[in-house]
Design a protein around this motif. Structure first.
Motif, mmCIF file in Angstrom:
data_model
loop_
_atom_site.group_PDB
_atom_site.id
_atom_site.type_symbol
_atom_site.label_atom_id
_atom_site.label_comp_id
_atom_site.label_asym_id
_atom_site.label_seq_id
_atom_site.Cartn_x
_atom_site.Cartn_y
_atom_site.Cartn_z
ATOM 1 N N ILE A 102 -23.757 25.075 -4.804
ATOM 2 C CA ILE A 102 -23.379 26.077 -5.806
ATOM 3 C C ILE A 102 -22.440 27.106 -5.190
ATOM 4 C CG2 ILE A 102 -24.274 28.032 -7.147
ATOM 5 C CD1 ILE A 102 -26.736 26.255 -7.781
ATOM 6 N N GLU A 103 -22.783 27.583 -4.011
ATOM 7 C CA GLU A 103 -21.934 28.575 -3.339
ATOM 8 C C GLU A 103 -20.598 27.960 -2.936
ATOM 9 O OE1 GLU A 103 -21.950 31.230 0.753
ATOM 10 O OE2 GLU A 103 -23.857 30.804 -0.246
ATOM 11 N N GLU A 104 -20.619 26.733 -2.417
ATOM 12 C CA GLU A 104 -19.399 26.061 -1.964
ATOM 13 C C GLU A 104 -18.388 25.898 -3.094
ATOM 14 O OE1 GLU A 104 -18.082 21.528 -0.816
ATOM 15 O OE2 GLU A 104 -20.098 22.169 -0.246
ATOM 16 N N LEU A 105 -18.860 25.614 -4.309
ATOM 17 C CA LEU A 105 -17.973 25.339 -5.434
ATOM 18 C C LEU A 105 -17.635 26.577 -6.254
ATOM 19 C CD1 LEU A 105 -19.285 21.882 -6.711
ATOM 20 C CD2 LEU A 105 -17.448 22.376 -5.095
ATOM 21 N N GLY A 106 -18.033 27.745 -5.774
ATOM 22 C CA GLY A 106 -17.645 28.975 -6.453
ATOM 23 C C GLY A 106 -18.466 29.306 -7.682
ATOM 24 N N LEU A 107 -19.621 28.672 -7.827
ATOM 25 C CA LEU A 107 -20.551 29.008 -8.903
ATOM 26 C C LEU A 107 -21.550 30.027 -8.375
ATOM 27 C CD1 LEU A 107 -21.045 25.387 -10.287
ATOM 28 C CD2 LEU A 107 -19.531 27.160 -11.181
ATOM 29 N N GLU A 108 -22.497 30.428 -9.208
ATOM 30 C CA GLU A 108 -23.436 31.473 -8.812
ATOM 31 C C GLU A 108 -24.878 31.005 -8.987
ATOM 32 O OE1 GLU A 108 -22.629 34.346 -7.539
ATOM 33 O OE2 GLU A 108 -20.447 34.234 -7.851
ATOM 34 N N LEU A 109 -25.686 31.240 -7.964
ATOM 35 C CA LEU A 109 -27.131 31.050 -8.092
ATOM 36 C C LEU A 109 -27.666 32.285 -8.816
ATOM 37 C CD1 LEU A 109 -29.233 28.908 -7.162
ATOM 38 C CD2 LEU A 109 -29.687 30.388 -5.201
ATOM 39 N N ALA A 110 -28.134 32.109 -10.022
ATOM 40 C CA ALA A 110 -28.453 33.242 -10.897
ATOM 41 C C ALA A 110 -29.542 34.135 -10.308
ATOM 42 C CB ALA A 110 -28.886 32.728 -12.267
ATOM 43 N N GLU A 111 -29.359 35.441 -10.488
ATOM 44 C CA GLU A 111 -30.396 36.416 -10.140
ATOM 45 C C GLU A 111 -31.376 36.519 -11.308
ATOM 46 O OE1 GLU A 111 -31.092 38.309 -7.534
ATOM 47 O OE2 GLU A 111 -29.431 37.625 -6.254
ATOM 48 N N LEU A 112 -32.647 36.305 -11.052
ATOM 49 C CA LEU A 112 -33.649 36.386 -12.112
ATOM 50 C C LEU A 112 -34.135 37.820 -12.274
ATOM 51 C CD1 LEU A 112 -35.803 33.207 -11.313
ATOM 52 C CD2 LEU A 112 -33.757 33.401 -12.736
ATOM 53 N N SER A 113 -34.344 38.214 -13.503
ATOM 54 C CA SER A 113 -34.865 39.554 -13.768
ATOM 55 C C SER A 113 -36.324 39.636 -13.337
ATOM 56 C CB SER A 113 -34.751 39.875 -15.256
ATOM 57 O OG SER A 113 -35.611 39.028 -16.009
ATOM 58 N N GLU A 114 -36.796 40.856 -13.116
ATOM 59 C CA GLU A 114 -38.199 41.049 -12.727
ATOM 60 C C GLU A 114 -39.135 40.579 -13.831
ATOM 61 O OE1 GLU A 114 -39.269 41.862 -9.747
ATOM 62 O OE2 GLU A 114 -37.157 41.877 -9.141
ATOM 63 N N GLU A 115 -38.700 40.738 -15.086
ATOM 64 C CA GLU A 115 -39.530 40.288 -16.216
ATOM 65 C C GLU A 115 -39.696 38.769 -16.177
ATOM 66 O OE1 GLU A 115 -37.805 44.196 -17.102
ATOM 67 O OE2 GLU A 115 -36.929 42.286 -16.440
ATOM 68 N N THR A 116 -38.603 38.071 -15.871
ATOM 69 C CA THR A 116 -38.661 36.609 -15.802
ATOM 70 C C THR A 116 -39.558 36.171 -14.650
ATOM 71 O OG1 THR A 116 -36.489 36.308 -16.809
ATOM 72 C CG2 THR A 116 -37.286 34.525 -15.417
ATOM 73 N N LYS A 117 -39.420 36.827 -13.508
ATOM 74 C CA LYS A 117 -40.261 36.474 -12.360
ATOM 75 C C LYS A 117 -41.740 36.691 -12.674
ATOM 76 C CE LYS A 117 -36.765 37.658 -8.873
ATOM 77 N NZ LYS A 117 -36.455 38.565 -7.739
ATOM 78 N N ALA A 118 -42.024 37.794 -13.331
ATOM 79 C CA ALA A 118 -43.423 38.081 -13.688
ATOM 80 C C ALA A 118 -43.973 37.016 -14.624
ATOM 81 C CB ALA A 118 -43.511 39.461 -14.345
ATOM 82 N N GLU A 119 -43.157 36.569 -15.564
ATOM 83 C CA GLU A 119 -43.593 35.529 -16.496
ATOM 84 C C GLU A 119 -43.809 34.207 -15.765
ATOM 85 O OE1 GLU A 119 -44.801 34.279 -20.256
ATOM 86 O OE2 GLU A 119 -44.346 36.303 -19.506
ATOM 87 N N LEU A 120 -42.927 33.893 -14.811
ATOM 88 C CA LEU A 120 -43.046 32.644 -14.056
ATOM 89 C C LEU A 120 -44.318 32.618 -13.209
ATOM 90 C CD1 LEU A 120 -39.340 32.093 -12.872
ATOM 91 C CD2 LEU A 120 -40.611 30.711 -14.532
ATOM 92 N N GLN A 121 -44.737 33.787 -12.728
ATOM 93 C CA GLN A 121 -45.937 33.844 -11.891
ATOM 94 C C GLN A 121 -47.198 33.420 -12.635
ATOM 95 O OE1 GLN A 121 -45.589 37.887 -10.485
ATOM 96 N NE2 GLN A 121 -44.691 37.260 -8.524
ATOM 97 N N LYS A 122 -47.124 33.415 -13.958
ATOM 98 C CA LYS A 122 -48.271 32.953 -14.747
ATOM 99 C C LYS A 122 -48.472 31.449 -14.607
ATOM 100 C CE LYS A 122 -47.579 36.482 -18.356
ATOM 101 N NZ LYS A 122 -47.262 36.678 -19.804
ATOM 102 N N TYR A 123 -47.408 30.729 -14.244
ATOM 103 C CA TYR A 123 -47.478 29.266 -14.245
ATOM 104 C C TYR A 123 -47.283 28.643 -12.864
ATOM 105 C CZ TYR A 123 -46.451 30.587 -19.052
ATOM 106 O OH TYR A 123 -46.475 31.202 -20.280
#
Length: 700
Positions: free
Chosen positions: A320-341
């Motif tokens: 992703i970095e090599e080709l000039g794309l971006e590894l998305a930054e996740l919001s804290e809300e999204t991270k908190a939701e992911l921690q449920k699973y």
């Protein structure tokens, strides 16, 4: 625009050369038409026909068919009979012909003459002739199989245009094994009449086609190709695999621009200019095509990665970095939701690690959460076949999660047989899959590139340049041609540049030492003296260039020294004289050049200039036709010298707008004068305010 609907959706087809012998091409074509379920009338034609061919009434001649309107004729008869039969078709009113037969220009000699005659017949009768020496055409939606391919591909929305019949056969066979569907498949052959441009232009209006793929060995109408592709690529993606090399790039070595150009520079520049995306392998071509056929285009560069294998996630992030794309930054809300699973041993940071034991519902919930994150434009879901991995269940879970969003999802199944059932589920749900993570990232880069293409401004900025003296430039160029010159001398090139508003150091021709002294004095010292001859290319090597001349007397003496050295080195050459040029203060050295491609016209070069130009090779090529400010900005930005021009480590920034003006005016000049084969300005000194071209070479 040619009307090619009769090639794909005819109401009737006549097969000339139809046969009851299974080994004959005419048998295969007729059989294919019957087996594919073609809904119209089929007329087998064979001059030895007696009764039926494959159960259908047969005719000895196209003229014997009672149907007044035959939409399509497919011909498979010896080459020597083709043209006479084409004339019969023309008299019958046939407008569309596919000529499968080989033995034309590809064999040379008489074959070339036969093909030229075929082209004239097409014009005389207003016929669309596809081929000769081609496989035929297929349309899965009509359905129509007017080819001698082995079977009919699956129905789909990918159109494939190929100049190679053998390549087409191979792709069709491969696609059936991999569940890839096509809308239309067109084999072009020798392109006597119908070309890739005609077919792609028609496909742009085809409702069954979502993406256009092509394999080409040559493009015959460069200007028309660019004009049509600029329109088509705004409607749907066009991805081409081009084999072979640009002859202009391979042969041109007389200038810095020519020696810096690779064999494929012209096609790269042309494709970029008109929005065509280029594949560099057949695998890439169909990886891209399948993704475009199944997914919407991402709205940005931000990618989320969901994986059950940490190593795969790292590889994906690297790509992703090599080709000039971006590894998305996740919001804290999204991270908190992911921690449920996701268990604590996993990771809710991107790449998101759901762990090797992840059940299907963990994949599904994670994907649903990620798809709702506003900062994410596309998702790569990756899996290794661990002992606990339930492929079918995960596949169905991905399908369910996909229903919550229209963001592109690409699934990377790093394995083989373990994923067969999952692959089938995902394919049926129009979710593209790859085996390797790097492929998935490359595909997303191409899709993001197409989103940019759709938004790009393709209007040229050259029409706005009106303050040029074309007549003055034409007079200099015409006089040089009349004198039998292959190139302009420096003072002539300066006058042409001046006529087009290209800022350059003044230079005049002196034919005597007295003229040299006067010219030097009028310019103010210091000056540079150079031998003036279009026959002496490497002037410095023979002592034909002297810098930092400080007086009239020194200029006169230097004149005589340079003329003597030229005589010793090239006794057979009579120089025009010696040129006296104002010696300019040093600045950042850049190169602006042009190399004319036989198909696409002027290709404009920009990069680092000076004596190390070939060693460093910091150059970017853009097509002169259609060039605009955005394209020039990208051209400059893509070079390393741009960092110096912007101001490096405390240096003051240079006048980049002045450099852009030189590039525009070089493009304008070389478009206005097709007789200019090469143009090379090296160096152009760039200052904080303005710039000045020093050494201008114009080859005719």
């Amino acid at each position: 625009m040619k009307d090619l609907k009769g090639l794909f959706n005819p109401k009737s087809v006549a097969v000339i050369g139809a046969s009851n012998k299974e080994e004959k091409v005419g048998y295969i074509v007729t059989d294919n038409l019957i087996k594919c379920g073609f809904p119209g009338k089929i007329y087998p034609v064979n001059n030895k026909a007696d009764g039926e061919i494959l159960g259908l009434p047969a005719y000895k001649s196209i003229s014997d068919i009672p149907d007044d309107e035959i939409d399509l004729v497919v011909m498979s008869i010896p080459a020597k009979f083709i043209n006479a039969t084409l004339r019969e078709c023309g008299e019958k009113g046939v407008k569309n012909v596919i000529t499968l037969t080989a033995g034309f220009k590809e064999v040379g000699g008489e074959g070339v003459k036969l093909e030229e005659e075929m082209g004239e017949i097409a014009k005389e009768y207003g016929m669309n002739i596809q081929g000769p020496n081609c496989l035929g055409s297929l349309d899965t939606h009509t359905p129509l199989n007017a080819s001698f391919a082995n079977g009919m591909p699956n129905k789909g929305n990918i159109a494939f245009v190929s100049q190679s019949g053998a390549m087409t056969v191979a792709i069709l066979d491969w696609s059936m094994a991999n569940g890839i569907g096509f809308s239309k498949v067109v084999s072009l052959g020798n392109k006597v009449d119908v070309s890739e441009i005609d077919v792609i232009e028609q496909l742009a209006e085809d409702d069954e086609t979502k993406v256009i793929l092509g394999y080409l060995e040559g493009i015959s109408e460069g200007d028309r190709f660019l004009e049509v592709m600029r329109r088509v690529t705004k409607i749907k993606p066009v991805i081409l695999l081009k084999s072979g090399s640009s002859q202009a790039g391979a042969k041109a070595v007389s200038s810095h621009t020519g020696s810096l150009a690779g064999n494929e520079f012209a096609f790269d520049a042309a494709f970029e200019n008109c929005g065509v995306m280029r594949a560099h392998s057949m695998q890439d071509l169909f990886d891209y095509g399948v993704a475009f056929s199944k997914s919407e285009v991402p709205k940005g560069k931000n990618i989320a990665v969901i994986t059950n294998a940490g190593g795969g996630g790292v590889l994906t992030a690297d790509k992703i970095e090599e080709l000039g794309l971006e590894l998305a930054e996740l919001s804290e809300e999204t991270k908190a939701e992911l921690q449920k699973y996701i268990p604590d041993e996993g990771s809710v940071n991107n790449p998101i690690d759901v762990l090797g034991d992840a059940p299907a519902d963990r994949y599904e919930k994670t994907l649903e959460v990620v798809l709702q994150e506003s900062n994410i434009d596309s998702v790569i879901v990756m899996a290794c076949p661990t002992a606990s991995y339930k492929a079918m269940e995960v596949g169905q879970a991905i399908v369910e999660a996909k229903k919550t969003s229209d963001k592109p999802i690409i699934v990377v199944n790093m394995g083989g047989p373990s994923f067969e059932e999952e692959e089938k589920i995902l394919r049926e749900a129009d979710i593209p899959t790859t085996v390797f993570p790097e492929t998935a990232v490359t595909v997303l880069q191409m899709m993001e590139r197409y989103a940019t293409i759709q938004a790009e401004n393709q209007e040229s900025c050259l029409d706005k340049i009106t303050d040029v003296d074309k007549d003055a430039a034409a007079e200099i160029i015409n006089n040089a041609k009349a004198a039998g010159k292959d190139a302009l001398i420096g003072s002539e090139a300066y006058q042409v540049a001046k006529a087009y508003g290209i800022s350059a150091a003044p230079i005049v021709l002196a034919k005597t030492k007295q003229e040299a002294g006067i010219a030097a004095e009028e310019m103010e010292f210091p000056v540079v003296l150079k031998i003036a001859s279009d026959k002496i290319l490497h002037k410095t090597d023979i002592g034909g260039v002297v810098v930092n001349v400080q007086s009239k007397e020194e200029a006169e003496n230097t004149f005589e020294e340079i003329m003597q050295k030229a005589k010793e080195a090239h006794p057979d050459v009579i120089p025009d004289g010696v040129e006296v040029q104002k010696m300019m203060p040093s600045g950042h050295e850049v190169l602006v050049g042009m190399l004319r491609d036989a198909q696409f016209g002027p290709i404009i070069a920009f990069g680092m200039g000076g004596v190390y130009v070939n060693l460093i090779n910091d150059v970017c090529f853009k097509l002169g036709s259609g060039i605009n400010d955005e394209v020039i900005d990208d051209q400059i930005e893509s070079t390393k010298i741009s960092k110096l021009l912007k101001g490096y480590r405390g240096d003051a920034p240079s006048d980049i707008p002045a450099v852009k003006e030189v590039i525009k005016r070089v493009a304008k000049l070389t478009i206005d004068f097709p007789e200019i084969k090469e143009l090379d300005i090296n160096p152009v000194f760039v200052y904080e305010d303005g710039c000045s071209a020093l050494d201008i070479k114009i080859t005719l």
